[in-house]
Design an enzyme around this catalytic site. Structure first.
Site, PDB file in Angstrom:
ATOM      1  N   ASP A  10       0.876  -1.175   0.018  1.00  0.00           N
ATOM      2  CA  ASP A  10      -0.006  -0.195  -0.166  1.00  0.00           C
ATOM      3  C   ASP A  10       0.817   1.158   0.072  1.00  0.00           C
ATOM      4  O   ASP A  10       1.747   1.681   0.910  1.00  0.00           O
ATOM      5  CB  ASP A  10      -0.761  -0.388   1.152  1.00  0.00           C
ATOM      6  CG  ASP A  10      -1.610   1.252   1.277  1.00  0.00           C
ATOM      7  OD1 ASP A  10      -1.525   2.091   0.535  1.00  0.00           O
ATOM      8  OD2 ASP A  10      -2.647   1.207   2.217  1.00  0.00           O
ATOM      9  N   ILE A  11       0.719   2.081  -1.034  1.00  0.00           N
ATOM     10  CA  ILE A  11       1.955   3.344  -1.273  1.00  0.00           C
ATOM     11  C   ILE A  11       1.552   4.184  -0.017  1.00  0.00           C
ATOM     12  O   ILE A  11       2.572   4.944   0.360  1.00  0.00           O
ATOM     13  CB  ILE A  11       1.591   3.747  -2.466  1.00  0.00           C
ATOM     14  CG1 ILE A  11       2.972   4.491  -3.017  1.00  0.00           C
ATOM     15  CG2 ILE A  11       0.353   4.635  -2.443  1.00  0.00           C
ATOM     16  CD1 ILE A  11       2.914   4.708  -4.359  1.00  0.00           C
ATOM     17  N   GLY A  32      -9.566   4.755  -6.479  1.00  0.00           N
ATOM     18  CA  GLY A  32      -8.164   3.902  -6.526  1.00  0.00           C
ATOM     19  C   GLY A  32      -7.219   4.675  -5.528  1.00  0.00           C
ATOM     20  O   GLY A  32      -7.532   5.112  -4.333  1.00  0.00           O
ATOM     21  N   VAL A  33      -6.045   4.854  -6.061  1.00  0.00           N
ATOM     22  CA  VAL A  33      -5.015   5.297  -5.250  1.00  0.00           C
ATOM     23  C   VAL A  33      -4.967   6.642  -4.970  1.00  0.00           C
ATOM     24  O   VAL A  33      -4.639   6.935  -3.595  1.00  0.00           O
ATOM     25  CB  VAL A  33      -3.593   4.770  -5.922  1.00  0.00           C
ATOM     26  CG1 VAL A  33      -3.265   5.811  -6.929  1.00  0.00           C
ATOM     27  CG2 VAL A  33      -2.446   4.861  -4.969  1.00  0.00           C
ATOM     28  N   ASP A  34      -5.454   7.420  -5.621  1.00  0.00           N
ATOM     29  CA  ASP A  34      -5.772   8.896  -5.297  1.00  0.00           C
ATOM     30  C   ASP A  34      -6.835   8.895  -4.253  1.00  0.00           C
ATOM     31  O   ASP A  34      -6.645   9.735  -3.146  1.00  0.00           O
ATOM     32  CB  ASP A  34      -6.528   9.301  -6.618  1.00  0.00           C
ATOM     33  CG  ASP A  34      -6.534  10.875  -6.482  1.00  0.00           C
ATOM     34  OD1 ASP A  34      -6.119  11.701  -5.664  1.00  0.00           O
ATOM     35  OD2 ASP A  34      -7.145  11.538  -7.486  1.00  0.00           O
ATOM     36  N   SER A 122      -1.994   4.668 -14.436  1.00  0.00           N
ATOM     37  CA  SER A 122      -3.018   4.283 -15.258  1.00  0.00           C
ATOM     38  C   SER A 122      -3.525   2.925 -15.365  1.00  0.00           C
ATOM     39  O   SER A 122      -4.275   2.617 -16.386  1.00  0.00           O
ATOM     40  CB  SER A 122      -2.555   4.650 -16.781  1.00  0.00           C
ATOM     41  OG  SER A 122      -2.463   6.321 -16.837  1.00  0.00           O
ATOM     42  N   GLY A 124      -5.289   1.054 -13.428  1.00  0.00           N
ATOM     43  CA  GLY A 124      -6.607   1.015 -12.656  1.00  0.00           C
ATOM     44  C   GLY A 124      -7.635   1.547 -13.355  1.00  0.00           C
ATOM     45  O   GLY A 124      -8.009   0.892 -14.824  1.00  0.00           O
ATOM     46  N   ILE A 125      -8.289   2.621 -12.873  1.00  0.00           N
ATOM     47  CA  ILE A 125      -9.424   3.277 -13.603  1.00  0.00           C
ATOM     48  C   ILE A 125      -9.228   3.610 -14.883  1.00  0.00           C
ATOM     49  O   ILE A 125     -10.019   3.648 -15.923  1.00  0.00           O
ATOM     50  CB  ILE A 125      -9.975   4.490 -12.751  1.00  0.00           C
ATOM     51  CG1 ILE A 125     -10.555   3.727 -11.279  1.00  0.00           C
ATOM     52  CG2 ILE A 125     -11.111   5.307 -13.260  1.00  0.00           C
ATOM     53  CD1 ILE A 125     -10.630   4.634 -10.238  1.00  0.00           C
TER      54      ILE A 125
HETATM   55  N1  AR6 Z   1      -1.374   1.610  -2.932  1.00  0.00           N
HETATM   56  C1  AR6 Z   1      -0.681   1.206  -4.231  1.00  0.00           C
HETATM   57  N2  AR6 Z   1      -1.288   0.975  -5.355  1.00  0.00           N
HETATM   58  C2  AR6 Z   1      -2.922   1.108  -5.289  1.00  0.00           C
HETATM   59  C3  AR6 Z   1      -3.501   1.547  -4.141  1.00  0.00           C
HETATM   60  C4  AR6 Z   1      -2.685   1.876  -2.846  1.00  0.00           C
HETATM   61  N3  AR6 Z   1      -3.232   2.260  -1.748  1.00  0.00           N
HETATM   62  N4  AR6 Z   1      -4.869   1.696  -4.264  1.00  0.00           N
HETATM   63  C5  AR6 Z   1      -5.114   1.403  -5.686  1.00  0.00           C
HETATM   64  N5  AR6 Z   1      -3.697   0.892  -6.223  1.00  0.00           N
HETATM   65  P1  AR6 Z   1      -5.842   3.953 -10.278  1.00  0.00           P
HETATM   66  P2  AR6 Z   1      -5.277   5.342 -12.734  1.00  0.00           P
HETATM   67  C6  AR6 Z   1      -3.397   0.586  -7.468  1.00  0.00           C
HETATM   68  O1  AR6 Z   1      -7.060   3.627 -10.731  1.00  0.00           O
HETATM   69  O2  AR6 Z   1      -5.509   4.025 -13.534  1.00  0.00           O
HETATM   70  C7  AR6 Z   1      -8.497   8.078  -9.860  1.00  0.00           C
HETATM   71  O3  AR6 Z   1     -10.179   8.436  -9.542  1.00  0.00           O
HETATM   72  C8  AR6 Z   1      -4.537   0.074  -8.555  1.00  0.00           C
HETATM   73  O4  AR6 Z   1      -4.869  -1.450  -8.301  1.00  0.00           O
HETATM   74  O5  AR6 Z   1      -5.635   4.232  -8.833  1.00  0.00           O
HETATM   75  O6  AR6 Z   1      -4.136   6.039 -12.906  1.00  0.00           O
HETATM   76  C9  AR6 Z   1      -7.934   9.369 -10.288  1.00  0.00           C
HETATM   77  O7  AR6 Z   1      -8.515  10.807  -9.526  1.00  0.00           O
HETATM   78  C10 AR6 Z   1      -3.887   0.164  -9.904  1.00  0.00           C
HETATM   79  O8  AR6 Z   1      -3.203  -0.893 -10.012  1.00  0.00           O
HETATM   80  O9  AR6 Z   1      -5.130   5.087 -11.111  1.00  0.00           O
HETATM   81  C11 AR6 Z   1      -8.102   9.402 -11.514  1.00  0.00           C
HETATM   82  O10 AR6 Z   1      -9.338   9.993 -11.945  1.00  0.00           O
HETATM   83  C12 AR6 Z   1      -2.837   1.564  -9.863  1.00  0.00           C
HETATM   84  O11 AR6 Z   1      -2.902   1.747  -8.247  1.00  0.00           O
HETATM   85  C13 AR6 Z   1      -8.153   7.733 -12.053  1.00  0.00           C
HETATM   86  O12 AR6 Z   1      -8.693   7.133 -10.911  1.00  0.00           O
HETATM   87  C14 AR6 Z   1      -3.705   2.633 -10.652  1.00  0.00           C
HETATM   88  O13 AR6 Z   1      -5.011   2.674 -10.313  1.00  0.00           O
HETATM   89  C15 AR6 Z   1      -6.526   7.446 -12.395  1.00  0.00           C
HETATM   90  O14 AR6 Z   1      -6.687   6.227 -12.755  1.00  0.00           O
END
Ligand code: AR6
Length: 172
Positions: A10-11, A32-34, A122, A124-125
């Site tokens: 978990d970052i 997501g991570v945000d 990029s 994830g979502i």
């Molecule tokens: N620690 C590490 N990795 C994580 C965590 C965490 N706590 N939580 C999720 N991930 P995403 P994107 C992973 O969707 O695709 C947001 O709404 C996740 O499993 O977070 O760049 C923003 O506001 C995946 O592998 O980011 C944008 O609108 C990776 O982090 C949009 O999502 C990235 O997934 C950005 O989408």
């Protein structure tokens, strides 16, 4: 030469100088991570992002660019926010993804970080494949890690992503 690592985790709990956030152009939090980073950092992070929007970034943060804020409630001193390309919106240029990784490392070095953790931007979502993201990340760190960085750690949320990153980075 920085040490390059890939770990599962978990970052938000990483004890590094700076963590990278896969944010949106609006810079006001999301899923997501945000979402995880904003929850862990607390409301002062959102306040700082709003202030950035009011002052330096009235139109938001462009795709492929990066900007730093404080870490507030996080162990990390800085959050480097970047925006990866959104494949769902037709953004399928790997150069944009590489740019998100590269500018994040550049801004981390600019603020004085020595150790940095990054997520799979990029993956994830925003809908990019694991292997494409791992390849863009690996090419970028190998070619564009600033000299002052000592540690670049990719923090992956799943075993599959970890395997793709280890493979692309040539790690055991
Ligand atoms: N620690 C590490 N990795 C994580 C965590 C965490 N706590 N939580 C999720 N991930 P995403 P994107 C992973 O969707 O695709 C947001 O709404 C996740 O499993 O977070 O760049 C923003 O506001 C995946 O592998 O980011 C944008 O609108 C990776 O982090 C949009 O999502 C990235 O997934 C950005 O989408």
């Amino acid at each position: 030469m920085a040490t390059i690592e890939a770990v599962r985790g978990d970052i938000t709990t990483q004890r590094v100088d700076a963590i990278v956030n896969a944010a949106s152009t609006a810079l006001l939090g999301g899923g997501g991570v945000d979402g995880a980073i904003h929850r862990a950092a607390g409301p002062r992070l959102l306040a700082e992002c709003r202030e950035l929007r009011r002052t330096r970034l009235p139109d938001g943060l462009p795709t492929g660019q990066a900007v730093a804020t404080g870490g507030h409630g996080l162990p990390a001193r800085w959050v480097i926010h970047t925006v990866g390309p959104d494949r769902r919106a037709g953004q399928d240029d790997p150069a944009l993804l590489a740019s998100a990784f590269r500018t994040s490392l550049g801004v981390a070095a600019e603020v004085g970080a020595r150790t940095v953790a990054l997520p799979a931007i990029s993956a994830g979502i925003f809908g990019w494949g694991r292997e494409e993201v791992a390849r863009a990340a690996a090419e970028t760190v190998h070619e564009h890690t600033p000299e002052t960085l000592l540690l670049v750690r990719f923090v992956l949320f799943s075993e599959e992503l970890l395997a793709s990153f280890r493979d692309a980075l040539d790690l055991d």
